[in-house]
Design a protein around this motif. Structure first.
Motif, mmCIF file in Angstrom:
data_model
loop_
_atom_site.group_PDB
_atom_site.id
_atom_site.type_symbol
_atom_site.label_atom_id
_atom_site.label_comp_id
_atom_site.label_asym_id
_atom_site.label_seq_id
_atom_site.Cartn_x
_atom_site.Cartn_y
_atom_site.Cartn_z
ATOM 1 N N UNK A 1 0.724 -1.013 0.132
ATOM 2 C CA UNK A 1 -0.144 0.007 -0.015
ATOM 3 C C UNK A 1 1.023 1.208 -0.077
ATOM 4 N N UNK A 2 1.920 1.299 0.753
ATOM 5 C CA UNK A 2 2.857 2.384 0.792
ATOM 6 C C UNK A 2 3.631 2.752 -0.470
ATOM 7 N N UNK B 1 0.630 6.892 -15.044
ATOM 8 C CA UNK B 1 1.340 6.205 -13.864
ATOM 9 C C UNK B 1 0.054 6.354 -12.570
ATOM 10 N N UNK B 2 -0.524 7.383 -12.825
ATOM 11 C CA UNK B 2 -1.657 7.594 -11.855
ATOM 12 C C UNK B 2 -2.645 6.516 -11.950
ATOM 13 N N UNK B 3 -2.992 6.144 -13.251
ATOM 14 C CA UNK B 3 -4.187 5.159 -13.367
ATOM 15 C C UNK B 3 -3.689 3.872 -12.842
ATOM 16 N N UNK B 4 -2.452 3.582 -13.094
ATOM 17 C CA UNK B 4 -1.945 2.158 -12.655
ATOM 18 C C UNK B 4 -1.593 2.322 -11.112
ATOM 19 N N UNK B 5 -1.168 3.325 -10.586
ATOM 20 C CA UNK B 5 -0.998 3.597 -9.123
ATOM 21 C C UNK B 5 -2.256 3.235 -8.325
ATOM 22 N N UNK B 6 -3.135 3.752 -8.938
ATOM 23 C CA UNK B 6 -4.630 3.593 -8.327
ATOM 24 C C UNK B 6 -4.969 2.134 -8.191
ATOM 25 N N UNK C 1 3.896 5.641 -5.548
ATOM 26 C CA UNK C 1 3.833 5.777 -7.044
ATOM 27 C C UNK C 1 2.805 7.143 -7.305
ATOM 28 N N UNK C 2 1.692 7.130 -6.588
ATOM 29 C CA UNK C 2 0.954 8.337 -7.024
ATOM 30 C C UNK C 2 1.619 9.582 -6.363
ATOM 31 N N UNK C 3 2.352 9.590 -5.427
ATOM 32 C CA UNK C 3 2.925 10.648 -4.966
ATOM 33 C C UNK C 3 3.995 11.301 -5.855
ATOM 34 N N UNK D 1 3.999 10.780 -9.040
ATOM 35 C CA UNK D 1 3.392 11.453 -10.153
ATOM 36 C C UNK D 1 2.931 12.830 -9.858
ATOM 37 N N UNK D 2 2.486 13.078 -8.651
ATOM 38 C CA UNK D 2 2.191 14.421 -8.347
ATOM 39 C C UNK D 2 3.224 15.287 -8.367
ATOM 40 N N UNK D 3 4.226 14.871 -7.710
ATOM 41 C CA UNK D 3 5.731 15.698 -7.918
ATOM 42 C C UNK D 3 6.005 15.966 -9.238
ATOM 43 N N UNK D 4 5.895 15.106 -10.190
ATOM 44 C CA UNK D 4 6.164 15.278 -11.507
ATOM 45 C C UNK D 4 5.322 16.295 -12.210
ATOM 46 N N UNK D 5 4.004 16.127 -11.910
ATOM 47 C CA UNK D 5 3.072 16.959 -12.536
ATOM 48 C C UNK D 5 3.309 18.555 -12.026
ATOM 49 N N UNK D 6 3.579 18.750 -10.834
ATOM 50 C CA UNK D 6 3.680 20.033 -10.515
ATOM 51 C C UNK D 6 5.194 20.402 -10.895
#
Length: 299
Positions: free
Chosen positions: A86-87, A194-199, A92-94, A96-101
């Motif tokens: 889970x971590x 990445x977000x899609x797969x992370x979810x 992975x989602x985190x 992706x968020x950093x790269x988007x930002x």
């Protein structure tokens, strides 16, 4: 139990490979990105640093899951592996968020066109990361480790973002300064994959923690094995849940109501011993014995 320990050791080995690989690749990407004016490559290197953290958590989770049951944890410590999974999905989602930002920030700020040699580094990264993904995911699938499979996806996400950066930098080099931010746009688009797969990976880990039912194949195996045990008339109420890299099973068997308690107990033991012997990933079996008549004891 020893089989599950062997499988855990396999998971530990591939996770160590992942950590060492990420350290080398992260350093290479960040240095090349700085020298070659590729912000996408720098962001990719930073994302690899988060991979090191997540792989370390997987390592810890697998080690903890090997600890035998104790008074405080009578069912063992297998859930540590699911928590690690889970971590990793959250990381992975985190990432992706950093790269988007960072990509959005870089798109707004004009910068130099990346150097051509960044493409060579990216090509090496893409091939290496994809090979690592396939190797680690294959191992994770074999040992049925959510944490290891999720960790493998960090390598696939790296390969995706690196491929996006490769395409973006190529466009920037061909198109000139007007397309200098193409690698940032490419990284931005890759993040949605990445977000899609992370979810999806997060859902798998949550299912393990929520004691989702085992596969139909395993349920069928346990049902067939139990039904074929001498003295068992029928089987029902079968529940199998994952614990670490193994499984815990609860099962109700119906036996002849006229036999003694001792005989019923022996049949239950036979069921348990057979399942533990014939399926190496079953850690424990709780067997409830019921008579085949409708008579109930009134207290």
């Amino acid at each position: 139990m020893s089989c599950c320990h062997d499988l855990t050791d396999k998971g530990l080995k591939v996770t160590l490979v992942a950590i060492v690989s990420n350290v080398l690749l992260a350093a290479g990407k960040i240095l090349t990105g700085i020298m070659g004016n590729s912000y996408a490559l720098i962001a990719d290197g930073i994302e690899s640093c988060t991979d090191i953290i997540s792989s370390s958590v997987v390592l810890i989770g697998l080690k903890v899951s090997k600890i035998p049951p104790d008074k405080k944890h009578p069912y063992g410590h297998g859930k540590a592996e699911s928590i690690a999974g889970l971590f990793v999905a959250a990381c992975l989602l985190g990432a992706a968020a950093i790269i988007i930002y960072s990509s959005i920030g870089e798109i707004r700020i004009p910068h130099q066109t990346p150097s051509w040699y960044t493409l060579i580094v990216l090509l090496i990264v893409i091939v290496t990361k994809e090979l690592l993904y396939r190797f680690i995911f294959s191992t994770g699938k074999h040992i049925e480790s959510t944490a290891v499979k999720n960790d493998a996806w960090h390598h696939r996400s790296d390969a995706i973002t690196s491929l996006a950066a490769f395409i973006g930098i190529s466009i920037a080099l061909i198109g000139g300064e007007k397309f200098a931010s193409a690698d940032d746009w490419a990284a931005l688009l890759a993040c949605f994959i990445i977000i899609f797969n992370g979810i999806k990976l997060m859902k798998d880990a949550i299912n393990d923690l929520m004691d989702a039912s085992a596969s139909d194949e395993l349920i069928q195996f346990v049902t067939t094995e139990t039904s074929s045990t001498s003295g068992v008339i029928s089987v029902h109420g079968l529940k199998i849940r994952k614990s670490g890299l193994g499984y815990l099973a609860d099962i109700h068997i119906v036996v002849d109501g006229s036999i003694s308690v001792r005989e019923g107990h022996c049949i239950a033991h036979q069921v348990k011993d057979t399942l533990l012997k014939d399926h190496s990933k079953i850690l424990d079996v709780l067997v409830h014995v019921e008579p085949n008549d409708d008579k109930c004891c009134s207290l």
